[in-house]
Design a protein around this motif. Structure first.
Motif, short mmCIF file in Angstrom:
data_model
loop_
_atom_site.label_atom_id
_atom_site.label_comp_id
_atom_site.label_asym_id
_atom_site.label_seq_id
_atom_site.Cartn_x
_atom_site.Cartn_y
_atom_site.Cartn_z
N LEU A 163 -6.12 -2.56 -4.66
CA LEU A 163 -5.19 -3.69 -4.77
C LEU A 163 -3.97 -3.37 -3.92
N ASP A 164 -3.97 -3.88 -2.71
CA ASP A 164 -2.87 -3.60 -1.77
C ASP A 164 -1.73 -4.57 -2.05
N ASP A 165 -0.62 -4.04 -2.55
CA ASP A 165 0.55 -4.88 -2.81
C ASP A 165 1.72 -4.46 -1.94
N ARG A 166 1.42 -4.06 -0.70
CA ARG A 166 2.51 -3.79 0.25
C ARG A 166 3.30 -5.06 0.48
N GLY A 167 2.62 -6.20 0.43
CA GLY A 167 3.28 -7.50 0.40
C GLY A 167 3.41 -7.93 -1.05
#
Length: 319
Positions: A163-167
């Protein structure tokens, strides 16, 4: 296939719930989170006696000292720690909790499904921006920060999902994310890999993203839709549609939902730019380019003011 209810024996249940409640209470208190994480991991790994000898200044081998100091998240670095645009005020706390999540998954108890699902739900309540009720988070899930993730009620995230939450990442109610899925919220420039854009990626209520699929940053997965196994989604998925392929295309509407679904289109529409999240870097930031590549193409007389965005090859790499 219908599932059945399973429960732990009464004594095991009491011990499990007491432990989860204790960690939850400590994380909710004014107690230093780093200390809570350290002590929880020391005890989970059965290393309390050795840890106390180390704290008392007794002589230990270098390997023992490295192992014991590794329970303390302040002695570790994570990949996301190197991202210059992160929110420093939120990251420190998120790092501590993410370290507890990851190191819990390295214990034998992480395979005790009833215990582990409840423990991760409790951690998600502290780590995520929002986390609904009755969620099920399985083993090996990773995230960039954690604090940019919102999850609704009764959602399941299976093994080895990223779950990429860099944004920013929003997942709705009753969503199913299958094993090995990657949901991205950032993208790299095709010429200058160090240039990163962040986006808001959305998975709406009742959607299913199935085995090993990849969703590109800034994409919306519509309500009650299905993403087929190993698909690469580069455009918005309409509600009630089934999409599959590389790149994913709509192959049909879910049976029984034809009257409320849009017609099947030739291709999915990429609305990534509508969901771009701008950011500013701190003044005087000491940045570096770990690759040192030549960024000026030989056919361009001058460096371009703007370069074309990545078309999807390695769109979510966390480099």
């Amino acid at each position: 296939m219908t599932k059945v209810h399973v429960s732990l024996p009464a004594e095991a249940e009491r011990n499990v719930q007491a432990f989860i409640d204790e960690v939850d209470e400590r994380l909710s208190s004014a107690e230093d989170t780093c200390e809570v994480v350290t002590e929880t991991l020391v005890d989970l790994h059965g290393d309390r006696a050795a840890y106390e000898r180390w704290q008392a200044g007794e002589d230990l081998s270098a390997a023992e000292r490295v192992r014991l100091q590794g329970y303390d998240p302040c002695n570790a670095t994570l990949e996301s720690e190197y991202y210059a645009e992160k929110d420093e005020s939120r990251y420190t706390e998120s790092k501590y909790l993410q370290w507890l999540w990851r190191q819990f998954d390295a214990t034998p108890m992480a395979d005790n499904v009833d215990f582990a699902l409840r423990f991760r739900q409790m951690l998600a309540d502290h780590l995520f921006e929002e986390c609904g009720d009755d969620c099920r988070f399985f083993k090996g899930i990773t995230f960039t920060y954690g604090h940019n993730i919102s999850v609704g009620d009764n959602t399941v995230v299976h093994d080895d999902v990223h779950l990429d939450d860099r944004g920013r990442l929003t997942i709705g109610d009753r969503v199913s994310i299958s094993d090995g899925v990657h949901l991205y919220s950032h993208d790299h420039d095709v010429v200058d890999q160090t240039a990163v854009e962040n986006y808001h990626t959305v998975v709406e209520d009742d959607a299913r993203v199935t085995y090993d699929a990849m969703v590109r940053a800034g994409i919306r997965i519509g309500t009650n839709s299905v993403v087929g196994a190993r698909s690469v989604v580069q455009g918005d998925v309409p509600a009630h549609h089934v999409v599959a392929g590389t790149p994913a295309e709509s192959i049909r509407v879910k049976p029984g939902w034809e009257s409320v679904a849009d017609p099947v289109a030739d291709r999915l529409v990429n609305r990534q730019e509508e969901r771009r999240i701008p950011y500013d870097l701190p003044d005087g930031l000491d940045t570096f380019d770990e690759f040192g590549r030549t960024l000026s193409p030989p056919d361009a007389p001058d460096a371009p003011d703007a370069v074309e965005s990545d078309s999807g090859s390695d769109p979510g790499s966390d480099d």
